[in-house]
Design an enzyme around this catalytic site. Structure first.
Site, PDB file in Angstrom:
ATOM      1  NE  ARG A   1      44.027  31.697  48.740  1.00 35.42           N
ATOM      2  CZ  ARG A   1      43.961  32.218  47.508  1.00 35.42           C
ATOM      3  NH1 ARG A   1      44.754  33.204  47.158  1.00 35.42           N
ATOM      4  NH2 ARG A   1      43.091  31.745  46.638  1.00 35.42           N
TER       5      ARG A   1
ATOM      6  CG  ASP B   1      32.150  27.984  42.448  1.00 39.92           C
ATOM      7  OD1 ASP B   1      31.789  29.120  42.826  1.00 39.92           O
ATOM      8  OD2 ASP B   1      32.336  27.699  41.251  1.00 39.92           O
TER       9      ASP B   1
ATOM     10  CE1 TYR C   1      37.868  41.949  41.173  1.00 43.94           C
ATOM     11  CE2 TYR C   1      38.380  44.275  40.885  1.00 43.94           C
ATOM     12  CZ  TYR C   1      38.258  43.169  41.702  1.00 43.94           C
ATOM     13  OH  TYR C   1      38.509  43.282  43.053  1.00 43.94           O
TER      14      TYR C   1
ATOM     15  CB  ALA D   1      31.213  44.877  34.349  1.00 42.63           C
TER      16      ALA D   1
ATOM     17  CE  LYS E   1      35.031  42.625  43.269  1.00 39.94           C
ATOM     18  NZ  LYS E   1      34.632  41.844  44.454  1.00 39.94           N
TER      19      LYS E   1
ATOM     20  CB  ILE F   1      43.952  45.245  50.080  1.00 41.47           C
ATOM     21  CG1 ILE F   1      42.816  46.280  50.165  1.00 41.47           C
ATOM     22  CG2 ILE F   1      44.264  44.635  51.448  1.00 41.47           C
ATOM     23  CD1 ILE F   1      43.088  47.499  51.005  1.00 41.47           C
TER      24      ILE F   1
HETATM   25  P1  NAP Z   1      42.525  36.457  47.473  1.00 41.22           P
HETATM   26  O1  NAP Z   1      43.685  36.704  48.350  1.00 41.22           O
HETATM   27  O2  NAP Z   1      42.734  36.005  46.074  1.00 41.22           O
HETATM   28  O3  NAP Z   1      41.545  35.424  48.235  1.00 41.22           O
HETATM   29  C1  NAP Z   1      40.347  35.060  47.625  1.00 41.22           C
HETATM   30  C2  NAP Z   1      39.585  34.094  48.499  1.00 41.22           C
HETATM   31  O4  NAP Z   1      38.355  33.795  47.808  1.00 41.22           O
HETATM   32  C3  NAP Z   1      40.303  32.764  48.709  1.00 41.22           C
HETATM   33  O5  NAP Z   1      40.095  32.319  50.025  1.00 41.22           O
HETATM   34  C4  NAP Z   1      39.610  31.827  47.705  1.00 41.22           C
HETATM   35  O6  NAP Z   1      39.559  30.475  48.132  1.00 41.22           O
HETATM   36  C5  NAP Z   1      38.211  32.388  47.708  1.00 41.22           C
HETATM   37  N1  NAP Z   1      37.446  32.080  46.495  1.00 41.22           N
HETATM   38  C6  NAP Z   1      37.782  32.287  45.198  1.00 41.22           C
HETATM   39  N2  NAP Z   1      36.806  31.859  44.392  1.00 41.22           N
HETATM   40  C7  NAP Z   1      35.843  31.346  45.197  1.00 41.22           C
HETATM   41  C8  NAP Z   1      34.589  30.750  44.962  1.00 41.22           C
HETATM   42  N3  NAP Z   1      34.119  30.564  43.725  1.00 41.22           N
HETATM   43  N4  NAP Z   1      33.844  30.345  46.030  1.00 41.22           N
HETATM   44  C9  NAP Z   1      34.306  30.514  47.282  1.00 41.22           C
HETATM   45  N5  NAP Z   1      35.486  31.084  47.569  1.00 41.22           N
HETATM   46  C10 NAP Z   1      36.240  31.489  46.530  1.00 41.22           C
HETATM   47  O7  NAP Z   1      41.611  37.780  47.328  1.00 41.22           O
HETATM   48  P2  NAP Z   1      41.577  39.142  48.186  1.00 41.22           P
HETATM   49  O8  NAP Z   1      42.566  40.082  47.611  1.00 41.22           O
HETATM   50  O9  NAP Z   1      41.599  38.833  49.642  1.00 41.22           O
HETATM   51  O10 NAP Z   1      40.134  39.689  47.751  1.00 41.22           O
HETATM   52  C11 NAP Z   1      38.964  39.467  48.520  1.00 41.22           C
HETATM   53  C12 NAP Z   1      37.843  40.311  47.951  1.00 41.22           C
HETATM   54  O11 NAP Z   1      38.212  41.694  47.998  1.00 41.22           O
HETATM   55  C13 NAP Z   1      37.510  40.012  46.490  1.00 41.22           C
HETATM   56  O12 NAP Z   1      36.136  40.111  46.271  1.00 41.22           O
HETATM   57  C14 NAP Z   1      38.233  41.126  45.741  1.00 41.22           C
HETATM   58  O13 NAP Z   1      37.648  41.390  44.505  1.00 41.22           O
HETATM   59  C15 NAP Z   1      38.075  42.257  46.730  1.00 41.22           C
HETATM   60  N6  NAP Z   1      39.058  43.336  46.545  1.00 41.22           N
HETATM   61  C16 NAP Z   1      40.390  43.088  46.712  1.00 41.22           C
HETATM   62  C17 NAP Z   1      41.292  44.132  46.552  1.00 41.22           C
HETATM   63  C18 NAP Z   1      42.767  43.946  46.744  1.00 41.22           C
HETATM   64  O14 NAP Z   1      43.500  44.923  46.491  1.00 41.22           O
HETATM   65  N7  NAP Z   1      43.239  42.799  47.183  1.00 41.22           N
HETATM   66  C19 NAP Z   1      40.834  45.413  46.190  1.00 41.22           C
HETATM   67  C20 NAP Z   1      39.483  45.606  46.011  1.00 41.22           C
HETATM   68  C21 NAP Z   1      38.595  44.570  46.196  1.00 41.22           C
HETATM   69  P3  NAP Z   1      40.897  29.553  48.304  1.00 41.22           P
HETATM   70  O15 NAP Z   1      41.687  30.146  49.426  1.00 41.22           O
HETATM   71  O16 NAP Z   1      40.332  28.218  48.659  1.00 41.22           O
HETATM   72  O17 NAP Z   1      41.596  29.591  46.986  1.00 41.22           O
END
Ligand code: NAP
Length: 247
Positions: free
Chosen positions: A16, A63, A155, A157, A159, A188
């Protein structure tokens, strides 16, 4: 000709949001992509989308903070896709609460999924990368790891630690032509940020000089750049992709 023809990539959390966009982008440039996510449903659908577009992909659910799963993911890439060139440590979660109320389980879970998974996967991945004397590891950290955010001590810490991890590993493996970099996204639009209330979103918008929230493709492009030959002399850096937020 794609920029990544012949390369094999792993994208964790690729089912996702940001991870999905990265997986599709790398595949679009010719990489064979192992798509991982927590559930089979989401990574399976992304792998199917890549294959339907004529690309090569494999879905491995699990996981990645569990050592056995991380090992199995790397093994599946090397055995079934023929090698491992690119690792994108993107899987991440939030378990937000003010420190006063933060539970030990919330602290541990975030550290495990966001940080330990990057350690386990990178350790397993550098072996095949060393053999081929080519590798790119991209760690998806966050602007929150640099500037902090109330309610996200765990979170932030995790990152911030990822940034130190990136620099240290970069120094260990640079001479083997394995480059390790991080990307720090700002806000995002994904299911992770959907949870925030309207008032908080408005406050955040006021802190973004480009005056818009980021799109998942705003992160996929810089990931591709760091994997490409254009970035051959970049290692240990953290690229902030935030629309100017946090400068
Ligand atoms: P998201 O939409 O919540 O998607 C997270 C994805 O990670 C999902 O596909 C989920 O799997 C998978 N996941 C969660 N726990 C897992 C595990 N233990 N093992 C394997 N896969 C796992 O998140 P996102 O917003 O795209 O964020 C992606 C990354 O960017 C993260 O590291 C987040 O901290 C970072 N980030 C995001 C933002 C933002 O604004 N969105 C900003 C800064 C950094 P399922 O689909 O199967 O549930």
């Amino acid at each position: 000709m794609g920029q990544l023809d012949g390369k094999v990539a792993i994208v964790t959390g690729g089912g996702r949001g940001i991870g999905k966009a990265i997986a599709l982008r790398l595949a679009g440039e010719g990489a064979a992509v192992l798509v991982n996510s927590a559930t089979e449903k989401s990574c399976g659908a992304v792998a199917e989308e890549i294959k339907a577009a004529g690309g090569k992909a494999l879905a491995v659910a699990g996981d990645v903070s569990e050592a056995e799963v991380a090992k199995a993911v790397v093994e599946a890439a090397t055995k079934e896709l023929g090698g491992l060139d690119i690792l994108v440590n993107n899987a991440g979660i939030t378990r937000d609460a003010l420190l006063m109320r933060l539970k030990e389980e919330q602290w541990d879970e975030v550290m495990r999924v966001n940080l330990k998974s990057a350690f386990l996967l990178s350790q397993a991945a550098i072996r095949p990368m060393m053999k081929s004397r080519w590798g790119r590891i991209i760690n998806i950290t966050s602007i929150v790891g640099i500037i902090g955010n109330p309610g996200q001590t765990n979170y932030a810490a995790s990152k911030a630690a990822m940034i130190g991890f990136t620099k240290s590993l970069a120094k260990e493996v640079a001479s083997r032509n394995i480059l390790v970099n991080a990307i720090a996204p700002g806000f995002i639009e994904t299911s992770m940020t959907d949870e925030l209330n309207a008032e908080w979103k408005e406050k955040l918008m006021g802190e973004i000089p480009q005056a818009r929230f980021g799109h998942v493709d705003d992160i996929a492009g810089p990931v591709l750049f760091l994997c490409s030959d254009a970035a051959n002399y970049i290692t240990g850096t953290t690229l902030e992709v935030t629309g100017g937020m946090g400068m």
